[in-house]
Structure formats: structure tokens, C-alpha cells
Design a protein around this motif. Structure first.
Motif, mmCIF file in Angstrom:
data_model
loop_
_atom_site.group_PDB
_atom_site.id
_atom_site.type_symbol
_atom_site.label_atom_id
_atom_site.label_comp_id
_atom_site.label_asym_id
_atom_site.label_seq_id
_atom_site.Cartn_x
_atom_site.Cartn_y
_atom_site.Cartn_z
ATOM 1 N N SER A 304 0.832 -1.207 0.000
ATOM 2 C CA SER A 304 0.000 0.000 0.000
ATOM 3 C C SER A 304 0.862 1.251 0.000
ATOM 4 C CB SER A 304 -0.917 0.010 1.229
ATOM 5 O OG SER A 304 -1.803 -1.068 1.182
ATOM 6 N N GLU A 305 2.005 1.167 0.707
ATOM 7 C CA GLU A 305 2.976 2.266 0.714
ATOM 8 C C GLU A 305 4.162 1.884 -0.152
ATOM 9 O OE1 GLU A 305 2.398 5.106 2.207
ATOM 10 O OE2 GLU A 305 0.510 4.411 3.074
ATOM 11 N N ALA A 306 4.509 2.745 -1.099
ATOM 12 C CA ALA A 306 5.588 2.435 -2.043
ATOM 13 C C ALA A 306 6.899 2.113 -1.323
ATOM 14 C CB ALA A 306 5.788 3.594 -3.017
ATOM 15 N N GLY A 307 7.102 2.693 -0.151
ATOM 16 C CA GLY A 307 8.341 2.468 0.588
ATOM 17 C C GLY A 307 8.477 1.069 1.155
ATOM 18 N N ASP A 308 7.373 0.297 1.149
ATOM 19 C CA ASP A 308 7.417 -1.073 1.688
ATOM 20 C C ASP A 308 7.821 -2.116 0.652
ATOM 21 O OD1 ASP A 308 6.708 -0.280 4.198
ATOM 22 O OD2 ASP A 308 4.555 -0.628 3.923
ATOM 23 N N TYR A 309 8.201 -1.676 -0.553
ATOM 24 C CA TYR A 309 8.531 -2.629 -1.625
ATOM 25 C C TYR A 309 9.690 -3.552 -1.222
ATOM 26 C CZ TYR A 309 10.208 -4.403 -6.122
ATOM 27 O OH TYR A 309 10.636 -5.219 -7.139
ATOM 28 N N ASP A 364 1.122 -3.965 4.901
ATOM 29 C CA ASP A 364 -0.223 -3.624 4.434
ATOM 30 C C ASP A 364 -0.208 -3.780 2.915
ATOM 31 O OD1 ASP A 364 -2.805 -2.788 4.303
ATOM 32 O OD2 ASP A 364 -2.375 -0.658 4.594
ATOM 33 N N GLN A 588 -8.436 0.676 -2.215
ATOM 34 C CA GLN A 588 -8.137 -0.760 -2.235
ATOM 35 C C GLN A 588 -9.378 -1.599 -2.509
ATOM 36 O OE1 GLN A 588 -5.852 -2.337 0.986
ATOM 37 N NE2 GLN A 588 -4.620 -0.513 1.203
#
Length: 600
Positions: A304-309, A364, A588
Motif C-alpha cells: 500500500s505504501e511504495a516504501g514497503d517494496y 499492508d 483498495q
């Protein structure tokens, strides 16, 4: 120990029929686990297994049992997964045994996966010991269920053991039956080593731990071994048994079950069904039945957050260490950014992986609707395999598309035959067989496209039969089908993550349902948002999300109409300009609408 005193067996049952509880009682009665160390579902080590009451990972345990004849027997219990998604692991575990305890719930009777695993066991020529469990329940009907087993297996109802795994009633008699009826292993200890890998897991210190059943020969620490399917040489770090924790013994002989710590860094090298042999003096041929595990269901996972890739990539890599059947590769979406295309054995496998990613790694995620693999023959004669709608070539470049079909077996009370048949035929199912187990229950067999049972088929089946039906399925074949890609356009821009492959006969129905559902979940913008479902350049359905409008005439108390018209024209021009540069925020829930298209 002498092979004549070894018994290798497993427990097969439908979900929630008491398999893990029976294993607990056996461990308790044989003294393998002390009363102090006892807990429910000892062999189910994952939190999800305990919560869902389903065995997900196979496990093994050695029990020493003093039988009524005074001799001590080595009982090797191999606990198998119960769900249809893990049928291949079940088949390998059955191959490692000589006998199987068939557990049937006294209040539920024979169900779909009971029969599926029973046929697998009979195909492996195992000695079947049928038992009726949960006789302590008020709703139990042990005699009626024993009659069902009699009709299926031909075992006289009077000879079927009645037990209660919960309070231990008649479980000692079952252990005596295992000793008396399950044949001992027939391996040759002087032959070159052949050991079957029936499961594995990853250990941070010892590498991949292979669960093995030694068929011929023996394994000792310090001996170089070879994995026969990939010709890979390994030097085991540790060899031992499960009791139920890993206990080093340094040696395993023909007929015994244990583990080999290989030191390998990836579970994909140590595959279920592979054969382990000596490196210096290998066996002539591997054990039969090995096939690489192939994913059947595919879905994309995006953070959901690009930084969690990066965190998602690391989480998938760790999960794959313990689950070689999980596959993933990077992909990107215009709507969702960067993520991964994942392959699963089935819907339940996908659900387990999704829950583990979100709970164990605190991620998430957005999961797209599941799809299947299609075989495509292009007009130039080349063949490709696709698992995502985005990969489907243009319609003019396709000669033929083939989709996977499965054989489903539905157990249902006779009064629900009509609703079940209606459900399956509405999803392109083809009737194959009907068999009455008794006056109350019937087995219906159908061939149906796999994609038709992916989304909400199981929930709908349970709803139509008030929860009484049970389902089992297995892959059948690929068949030609007239499939097309249904695209979704938001504000005239295609959203690749909402695309789906559907049968041509269903494009108008699916398109209309999808557009209607999306209209309810897409938030209103400052401008009108058209939602369109299209096949190629042809629009098959459309709806508009009305704009949020400011009342620009609120300050005009009467006055000239030209003043009002000027304000409205100014607003109209601003909306037009905003529509050209504005972007639609997609929640979502929009990606989950595809999963619920067939719900009323």
C-alpha cells in the motif's frame, strides 16, 4: 532397530475431523511427550495452523510403543496436510508409509477430502485402518458413519474402531491395531541408499532440513549424498529423528523416518518427492512418482505504501525458504506501482501466504484478483503461457487459447442437488457422474474451468447447501476456450490491475457487474469520472461517478440571468481543465470488487 519392529503410518482425514488431536493422544499414550510438555496440536507449530485447525506443513514424529505382546515397536507417524491445495505433499507422505488411519467425524460422516485422500492411500496400496472419531459428542452417530465406511471400503461396520481423540477413549486399541495390521517396511539395508524426501523446512543454522523416509540402504553423518533429480552433491551437517523435536542420531537405516540437515540455502534445491542417494555409489534409479510442483493460481501483491517494496521482497524471499511451491517475480502496474506476481498451489495456499505476509511481517498489502495460467497459440505458430491479463496478446495475433479445467467432487445432502447443479452449470460446468453414498448423501462429479471456482464458488456452495456440502478438486486438462481480455477504463485511462480474462459469452454480464461495483467504491472527484468496461476498442458497459459540485449560484440572490450563466460557464471551464490534468484516486476496495462479482 529390526525392520520387523518398525511401523510407518499416517493419518488421513477431512479438515477438522480430529487428525491433530488424535496425534496428540498418541504422543501422550506412548510417553513421547511428558504431561508437562503437552499442549494442543503439538505437531502444528504455526499460529495459523492452530487458529484455522488445519495442518499446513507436514511433520513427522517417532514414538516407541510397548505393545500387548511385550515387544517395543518403533512407530513413525507422518502427519499430512488435510487441504486439497497440498495434495502433492500428501501423496509423497503416503508413499513414505505402509499404512494409513482413516479418521471420520462421527457427527459429519464421510466428506470430500476424506474420500480424495482415501483414494490416494489405496492407490499407494496402503493398509487402511478406518476409525470413527468424536464419539463423545452429543450429535455423534458412530453406527451410521461406520455403515458409510462399510459401503465405501467394504470393512464390516462392527470392525470399525470407535474412538474419542479428545479424551483418549479406545486410542490404545488403535495403537494395537497399527502394530497388528500395518506391515513392516520391506527395504534392503545392503543395497545403495534410496531415501524419499517428503517435506523440508529451512533452518538459519543448518540450512535446509529434509524430512526423509529411508527405503533402501542407510545414511551416516560424514557420508556425501546426492539429490537425484538435479544431480546436486551435498554433505549432511546432521542426521537424526523427530521425537517430536529434532534429535541427532548420526544414522538412519532402511525403513526409518528422520531428517537430514543438508546445509543448502534454498528449499527449491531440496524438492519434495526427490530421491537422496550416496554420491560415491549411487542407486540405479530414483524412487517413482517425482514431479515438480506447479503453481495453479496467480495473483499480484503490491505494498500500500511504495516504501514497503523492499520489505515485501525480503518477506517473500523468507517465506520461499520454507515453501518451495511459492513463486514470485517483480512486476509493475500503472495504478499500483511496483509489486510482485506470485504463484500459489491454490486459493487456500494464497490465503495462507497473504495472512503470513500481513501478520508475520507487518505489511499492508493490496492483492489483485486471482487468475490462472492460459496456453496461447499465436497466429505465427509460436506458443506462450500467460498468467496475467496484461500478458495476453492482441486478439488479431491469437489463433487459440486453452484454459485449465478441473474435476470437482461435491458431497451434498440429497435435498440440495438442484441448487448445486444450478450453481455449477451457471459457471460452465459439465456433469460427469452422480453416486449415492446412502439415502441422504450424494456425490456429484463435474468438469469445470478452474477460473470459475477461483473467486467465490466455495462460499456460494456453502450458502446454497446451508454449510453441509464439501468440495474437492484436482487438475484435469487444458481445453480450447473463447477467452478475451476485459479492460477497465477510469477517466478513459486503462487500469491494468483491474483487467481480467473472461469467456466471450460473459463479457456483457461481467462488464456490467464490474462497472456497477466500481461505481459504488470509486470516490467522487471534482469532475465527472466515466467508468468503462471494454474489450479491445468496443465499450461493453459504462457508468459515471458524478462530480462533487460547488453551488456557485449561492451568492446570487435574484438578479440578471447573464450573471448566473457567466458563473456556471466559468465553473464548467474549470471542471474541463481539471478533468484533463486530474487523476482518479483508486481505493483498495476497488481491486477486491472482482472477487465479489457474482454476489447479489
Amino acid at each position: 532397530m529390526d525392520q520387523q519392529d518398525i511401523r510407518n503410518f499416517c493419518i488421513i482425514a477431512h479438515i477438522d475431523h480430529g487428525k491433530s488431536t488424535l496425534a496428540d493422544r498418541m504422543l501422550q499414550i506412548t510417553g513421547t511427550i511428558s504431561e508437562r510438555g503437552m499442549m494442543a496440536q503439538v505437531l502444528d507449530t504455526m499460529d495459523l495452523e492452530r487458529e484455522k485447525g488445519v495442518t499446513i506443513k507436514a511433520s513427522a514424529v517417532r514414538m516407541n510403543y510397548r505393545a500387548g505382546d511385550g515387544k517395543v515397536y518403533e512407530l513413525n507417524l507422518i502427519d499430512t496436510p488435510g487441504h486439497v491445495d497440498f495434495a502433492y505433499e500428501v501423496s509423497r507422505a503416503l508413499q513414505a508409509c505402509e499404512g494409513a488411519i482413516l479418521v471420520v467425524d462421527a457427527s459429519q460422516g464421510v466428506e470430500a477430502q476424506t474420500l480424495a485422500n482415501l483414494y490416494l492411500a489405496m492407490g499407494n496400496d496402503l493398509e487402511i485402518i478406518p476409525v470413527v472419531n468424536k464419539i463423545d459428542l452429543v450429535s455423534a452417530q458412530p453406527d451410521a458413519v461406520a455403515e458409510e465406511i462399510d459401503e465405501i471400503l467394504g470393512v464390516p461396520a462392527a470392525d470399525v474402531l470407535r474412538i474419542s481423540a479428545k479424551d483418549g477413549a479406545n486410542v490404545p486399541a488403535l495403537l494395537e491395531a497399527v502394530v497388528a495390521r500395518v506391515p513392516p517396511p520391506r527395504g534392503q539395508r545392503h543395497q545403495p541408499l534410496r531415501a524419499l524426501i517428503f517435506d523440508s523446512h529451512y533452518d538459519a543454522y543448518k540450512g535446509v532440513i529434509a524430512y526423509v523416509r529411508v527405503v533402501d540402504g542407510s545414511i551416516e553423518t560424514g557420508q556425501a549424498l546426492r539429490l537425484m533429480s538435479i544431480e546436486l552433491r551435498i554433505e549432511p551437517i546432521e542426521i537424526g529423528i523427530f521425537s517430536p523435536n529434532m534429535t541427532p542420531t548420526g544414522r538412519l537405516e532402511a525403513g526409518e523416518v528422520g531428517y537430514v540437515a543438508t546445509g543448502l540455502k534454498t528449499v527449491s534445491d531440496c524438492r519434495v518427492g526427490d530421491t537422496v542417494t550416496w554420491d560415491g555409489n549411487p542407486a540405479d534409479r530414483p524412487l517413482p512418482g517425482y514431479t515438480p510442483m506447479k503453481p495453479m493460481v496467480f495473483a499480484s501483491a503490491y505494498p500500500s505504501e511504495a516504501g514497503d517494496y523492499i520489505a515485501l521482497r525480503e518477506a517473500l524471499a523468507r517465506l520461499q525458504l520454507n515453501d518451495a511451491s511459492l513463486t514470485y517475480q517483480p512486476e509493475s502496474s500503472q495504478a499500483l506501482g511496483y509489486g510482485f506476481r506470485c504463484g500459489f498451489l491454490g486459493l487456500f495456499h494464497m490465503e495462507i501466504i497473504q495472512e503470513r505476509l500481513e501478520r508475520e511481517y507487518d505489511l499492508d498489502l493490496v492483492f489483485t484478483a486471482p487468475s490462472v495460467e492460459y496456453e496461447v497459440t499465436k497466429t505465427d505458430g509460436s506458443e506462450i503461457v500467460i498468467d496475467s491479463p496484461v500478458e495476453l496478446p492482441e486478439e488479431t495475433a491469437i489463433r487459440e487459447i486453452r484454459e485449465p479445467w478441473v474435476r470437482i467432487d461435491v458431497f451434498t445432502p440429497t435435498e440440495f442437488i438442484g441448487p448445486v447443479m444450478d450453481l455449477v452449470t451457471n459457471r460452465r460446468g459439465q456433469f460427469k457422474a452422480q453416486e449415492y453414498l446412502d439415502q441422504r448423501r450424494v456425490l456429484l462429479s463435474y468438469d469445470i474451468p478452474l477460473v470459475e471456482i477461483l473467486t467465490d464458488f466455495y462460499n456460494e456452495l456453502k450458502a446454497r447447501t446451508r454449510g453441509y456440502a464439501s468440495l474437492d478438486y484436482h487438475f484435469n486438462e487444458y481445453r480450447p476456450a473463447d477467452m478475451v481480455r476485459l479492460d477497465v477504463l477510469l477517466n478513459k485511462e486503462p487500469v491494468d490491475a483491474l483487467s481480467m480474462i473472461v469467456h466471450r459469452d460473459q463479457i456483457h454480464i461481467k462488464g456490467q457487474k464490474l462497472v456497477s461495483k466500481l461505481k459504488d467504491v470509486i470516490p467522487r472527484q471534482q469532475f465527472d469520472v466515466p467508468i468503462q468496461a471494454a474489450v479491445g476498442s468496443k465499450i461493453v458497459s459504462r457508468a459515471n461517478v458524478k462530480a462533487v459540485r460547488k453551488d456557485v449560484l449561492a451568492k446570487c440572490y435574484g438578479g440578471d440571468i447573464t450573471r448566473k450563466r457567466k458563473l456556471l460557464e466559468k465553473q464548467k471551464a474549470g471542471k474541463k481543465r481539471m478533468k484533463m490534468i486530474g487523476s482518479v484516486q483508486i481505493p483498495q476496495e476497488a481491486f477486491m470488487t472482482i472477487l465479489k462479482l457474482d454476489e447479489e
